[in-house]
Design a protein around this motif. Structure first.
Motif, short mmCIF file in Angstrom:
data_model
loop_
_atom_site.label_atom_id
_atom_site.label_comp_id
_atom_site.label_asym_id
_atom_site.label_seq_id
_atom_site.Cartn_x
_atom_site.Cartn_y
_atom_site.Cartn_z
N TYR A 80 36.35 40.00 23.87
CA TYR A 80 35.24 39.09 24.15
C TYR A 80 34.97 38.21 22.94
N THR A 114 42.44 43.03 32.91
CA THR A 114 41.47 41.95 33.01
C THR A 114 40.96 41.92 34.44
N TYR A 115 39.70 41.61 34.61
CA TYR A 115 39.12 41.61 35.94
C TYR A 115 39.80 40.57 36.83
N GLN A 117 38.74 38.58 39.05
CA GLN A 117 38.05 37.30 39.20
C GLN A 117 37.98 36.49 37.90
N ASN A 118 38.47 37.02 36.80
CA ASN A 118 38.37 36.35 35.50
C ASN A 118 39.59 35.44 35.28
N SER A 121 40.73 34.18 31.77
CA SER A 121 41.44 35.15 30.94
C SER A 121 42.90 35.27 31.38
#
Length: 141
Positions: A80, A114-115, A117-118, A121
């Motif tokens: 982050y 990593t998510y 929906q991200n 990223s």
């Protein structure tokens, strides 16, 4: 912009909790995060940070292990950078520093989740040379 990358001590992990709280969009309480990081201090975990003028502006957790399919590895966790510090190459420089650090610890690879929906990223990690290996599944007990 003068910045510093470094590994912080386990005693200083509480400093990163506000950033992890923001990363998780306040879905996990500060008390729970504090409790979990206190547990992580006892595990094979390290924490890298970015500081600018004594302000922590970025963080990445590092989990070290040996995996049967890739060898000695580090898994990045909760990477982050505060929004106002994004878009100027700092993330790329941080990743280069993390690669060097991991190599210095004898790692053959770096992994991360990593998510779904991200999307920003995903683009960043593709540009860094990461490839999708599989799916990460989760079941709460």
């Amino acid at each position: 912009m003068s910045y510093q990358f470094k590994i912080i001590s386990n005693e200083d992990l509480n400093q990163i909790i506000p950033m992890i709280y923001d990363l998780n969009e306040a879905k996990i309480s500060l008390d729970v995060l504090t409790s979990r990081f206190n547990e992580m201090k006892k595990q094979n975990y390290e924490c890298a940070v970015i500081s600018i003028a004594n302000e922590l502006v970025g963080v990445a957790g590092l989990w070290f292990c040996t995996r049967h399919y890739i060898g000695k590895s580090v898994e990045l966790d909760h990477v982050y950078i505060k929004p106002k510090y994004r878009g100027n190459g700092l993330g790329k420089k941080f990743m280069a520093w993390l690669y060097t650090y991991a190599k210095g610890k004898g790692c053959d690879s770096i992994e991360l989740n990593t998510y779904v929906q991200n999307n920003p990223s995903h683009k960043f990690y593709y540009n860094e040379g990461f490839e999708i290996l599989g799916y990460h599944f989760l079941k709460k007990l």
